[in-house]
Design an enzyme around this catalytic site. Structure first.
Site, PDB file in Angstrom:
ATOM      1  N   TYR A 198       0.825  -1.213   0.000  1.00 40.36           N
ATOM      2  CA  TYR A 198       0.000   0.000   0.000  1.00 40.36           C
ATOM      3  C   TYR A 198       0.856   1.260   0.000  1.00 40.36           C
ATOM      4  O   TYR A 198       1.736   1.432   0.855  1.00 40.36           O
ATOM      5  CB  TYR A 198      -0.895  -0.006   1.231  1.00 40.36           C
ATOM      6  CG  TYR A 198      -2.094   0.913   1.149  1.00 40.36           C
ATOM      7  CD1 TYR A 198      -3.298   0.453   0.645  1.00 40.36           C
ATOM      8  CD2 TYR A 198      -2.029   2.224   1.582  1.00 40.36           C
ATOM      9  CE1 TYR A 198      -4.416   1.278   0.580  1.00 40.36           C
ATOM     10  CE2 TYR A 198      -3.137   3.057   1.522  1.00 40.36           C
ATOM     11  CZ  TYR A 198      -4.325   2.580   1.021  1.00 40.36           C
ATOM     12  OH  TYR A 198      -5.428   3.404   0.964  1.00 40.36           O
ATOM     13  N   TYR A 204      -5.775   6.228  -6.876  1.00 42.61           N
ATOM     14  CA  TYR A 204      -5.966   5.961  -5.453  1.00 42.61           C
ATOM     15  C   TYR A 204      -7.412   5.541  -5.244  1.00 42.61           C
ATOM     16  O   TYR A 204      -8.291   6.371  -5.064  1.00 42.61           O
ATOM     17  CB  TYR A 204      -5.644   7.221  -4.648  1.00 42.61           C
ATOM     18  CG  TYR A 204      -5.733   7.037  -3.154  1.00 42.61           C
ATOM     19  CD1 TYR A 204      -4.918   6.127  -2.498  1.00 42.61           C
ATOM     20  CD2 TYR A 204      -6.612   7.786  -2.389  1.00 42.61           C
ATOM     21  CE1 TYR A 204      -4.991   5.969  -1.123  1.00 42.61           C
ATOM     22  CE2 TYR A 204      -6.692   7.633  -1.016  1.00 42.61           C
ATOM     23  CZ  TYR A 204      -5.876   6.721  -0.391  1.00 42.61           C
ATOM     24  OH  TYR A 204      -5.941   6.566   0.977  1.00 42.61           O
TER      25      TYR A 204
END
Ligand SMILES: [Zn+2]
Lengths: 142, 389
Positions: free
Chosen positions: B292, B342
């Site tokens: 991440y 995102y």
């Protein structure tokens, strides 16, 4: 005096501050600033210091506690300097530190300190100030 | 010991385009991605009987179910942690189908977090919820953005590991290099140079603009069902080999500076211990990973927490080219959230599915197992996805 809510302890403190958002577990902290004190909590059962405000002690689960004022010199544990986007109430760049006092960490603004002077390990002291309507504080390099 | 290993599988995935202005509602994005995932799996949307998403999604499960025509939901909910929850719905879905609570579970993330609101803006909460009181406690000092809150943790990481701004640049360049070859990436055809990285403006020391994930509009969805049923559907089954959440004492939704380790890694290490124990696999069994990257520098402690490097060694691991396609552990082959979009981690889940199927743009050879992680510095989650062999 006990600030806990278990048993027959005193009820939650009256709100005497103008912080933008606070609740019954955090009012003591902002009230403390109005009185020129940077308060954390000390567990009445085991003596463990804690911050930020919580109704219970993570070490022993007791809900009985007393306020404990931080004084003297702390040490910068980490920091950032905020640049973007613009912040309500603070000019940018805006330095902020996590400092250790008596082994407990506290976040404090460091407006007034040069960004280039920020460094882990440097000593800081507490200076009380106003943040708009509310009482606040900043750290200063010692 | 968790007993859902390989009992559930991702049978289909779907996504919208990624943009800065989708021009349609978040609910419509969720619906489009959900229907695309059903079509990919070859199931009728009426069969969806479970929905698992994660907090900060504004699309209520019942409204999504109503839009796609799900006949009846038997299982629905949102796991907490925002981006840290990205992999937790897969864990919930796997448990639900392994126990028979539901058979066809939809997981999604849909947001217009560029055109309708901005995740990068100062957090100014109104209601005194327990989370908001912590945000307010930090915000009162001018520590108000996700970037600044994580920057504090990463300054400490630099102090402990010796990692430099140039080491952070090395990750950003890899992500943008991968994105440059991905037509679905917002930064397709736009790699960056070291000079551009260092010249990009400071957002919150030590994060430059090019360390920050994008703010994106878009949606991703997957369909989870039993491994047996997935084998009969149109796509190769992608098995949920292991899934875990991580939240050691003192974890907070950003700003957890009051536990021993403030570097964004101990919640990841907690998830990692469970993953490796329940799957019987180890980091060296992964052919690639999705780590991440809300902020690129956090990939360094992420690689360390999941056991790909010792603490402090990720900077050299990245510098030596290991995380590029062709390296020993390609990472974020879609361009990550710095380069592709995102979508709060769900686009990484979709990339892992493509890699295991062998249909990715930056395809890694012979992918059997992929680690996918979720946001760090917050309550987190992670999953190991595996090829059905
Ligand atoms: Zn105690």
């Amino acid at each position: 005096m006990s600030y806990g809510s278990s048993g027959s302890a005193a009820p939650a403190e009256e709100k005497r501050h103008h912080a933008p958002l606070s609740g019954k577990d955090t009012d003591f902290y902002y009230n403390g600033l109005e009185d020129g004190q940077l308060l954390i909590q000390k567990c009445d059962a085991c003596g463990t210091l804690r911050n930020p405000p919580s109704p219970g002690c993570g070490a022993c689960s007791s809900m009985d506690w007393s306020p404990h004022a931080l004084t003297g010199t702390g040490t910068i544990y980490s920091y950032t300097v905020h640049y973007h986007p613009p912040l309500p109430g603070f000019a940018s760049p805006h330095p902020i530190a996590v400092a250790e006092f008596e082994g407990v960490r506290v976040v404090g603004a460091m407006d007034g300190t040069e960004p280039a002077a920020m460094a882990i390990g440097k000593p800081v002291t507490i200076e009380f100030t106003r943040r708009g309507e509310a009482a606040g504080f900043r750290f200063k390099l010692a | 010991m968790a007993n859902f290993s390989k009992k559930a599988a991702i049978a289909g995935y779907g996504a919208t385009e990624f943009s800065k202005n989708s021009g349609r509602s978040e609910l419509k994005l969720a619906t489009e991605a959900a229907l695309a995932a059903c079509a990919d799996a070859g199931i009728n949307p009426s069969e969806v009987d479970g929905i698992s998403t994660y907090t900060m999604d504004n699309n209520n499960e019942q409204e999504v179910a109503r839009a796609i025509g799900s006949k009846e939901l038997k299982f629905f909910g949102q796991t907490s942690g925002g981006g840290g929850g990205a992999c937790a719905p897969l864990m919930q879905a796997a448990m639900a189908v392994a126990t028979g609570v539901a058979e066809t579970v939809l997981c999604y993330r849909a947001m217009n977090e560029r055109s309708e609101y901005r995740f990068g803006q100062p957090i100014q909460a109104q209601m005194p919820t327990s989370d908001n009181l912590i945000f307010a406690y930090h915000g009162f000092q001018g520590l108000m953005t996700a970037a600044a809150l994580l920057a504090v943790s990463m300054r400490r990481y630099m102090h402990e590991s010796g990692a430099t701004q140039d080491d952070f640049c090395n990750y950003a360049m890899v992500a943008r290099k991968h994105a440059a070859r991905n037509p679905n990436a917002f930064f397709y055809g736009k790699p960056i140079t070291r000079e551009e990285y260092h010249a990009s403006r400071m957002i919150a020391d030590p994060f430059h603009l090019l360390d920050c994930c994008q703010e994106s509009d878009g949606a991703c969805a997957v369909i989870v069902t039993t491994a047996e049923r997935a084998r009969d559907l149109r796509q190769p089954a992608v098995l949920i080999n292991a899934a875990a959440q991580g939240s050691p004492w003192g974890t907070m939704g950003l700003g957890a500076y009051y536990k021993q380790d403030i570097v964004p890694r101990d919640e990841c290490a907690a998830a990692a211990r469970q993953l490796w124990a329940t799957s019987g696999l180890s980091p060296k069994d992964m052919q690639m990973a999705i780590i991440y990257d809300h902020f690129g520098p956090t990939v360094l402690p992420g690689l360390e927490a999941y056991g790909f490097c010792e603490y402090g060694e990720a900077k050299d691991f990245i510098k030596d080219g290991n995380i590029e396609v062709g390296g020993t552990l390609p990472v974020n082959t879609n361009g990550g959230q710095l380069g592709e979009a995102y979508i709060h981690g769900m686009n990484g889940v979709c990339e892992a599915v493509r890699q295991i199927r062998g249909t990715a743009i930056n395809q890694v050879a012979d992918v059997e197992n992929v680690l996918v992680t979720a946001g760090s510095g917050v309550p987190t989650s992670a999953v190991v996805l595996s090829r059905d062999v």
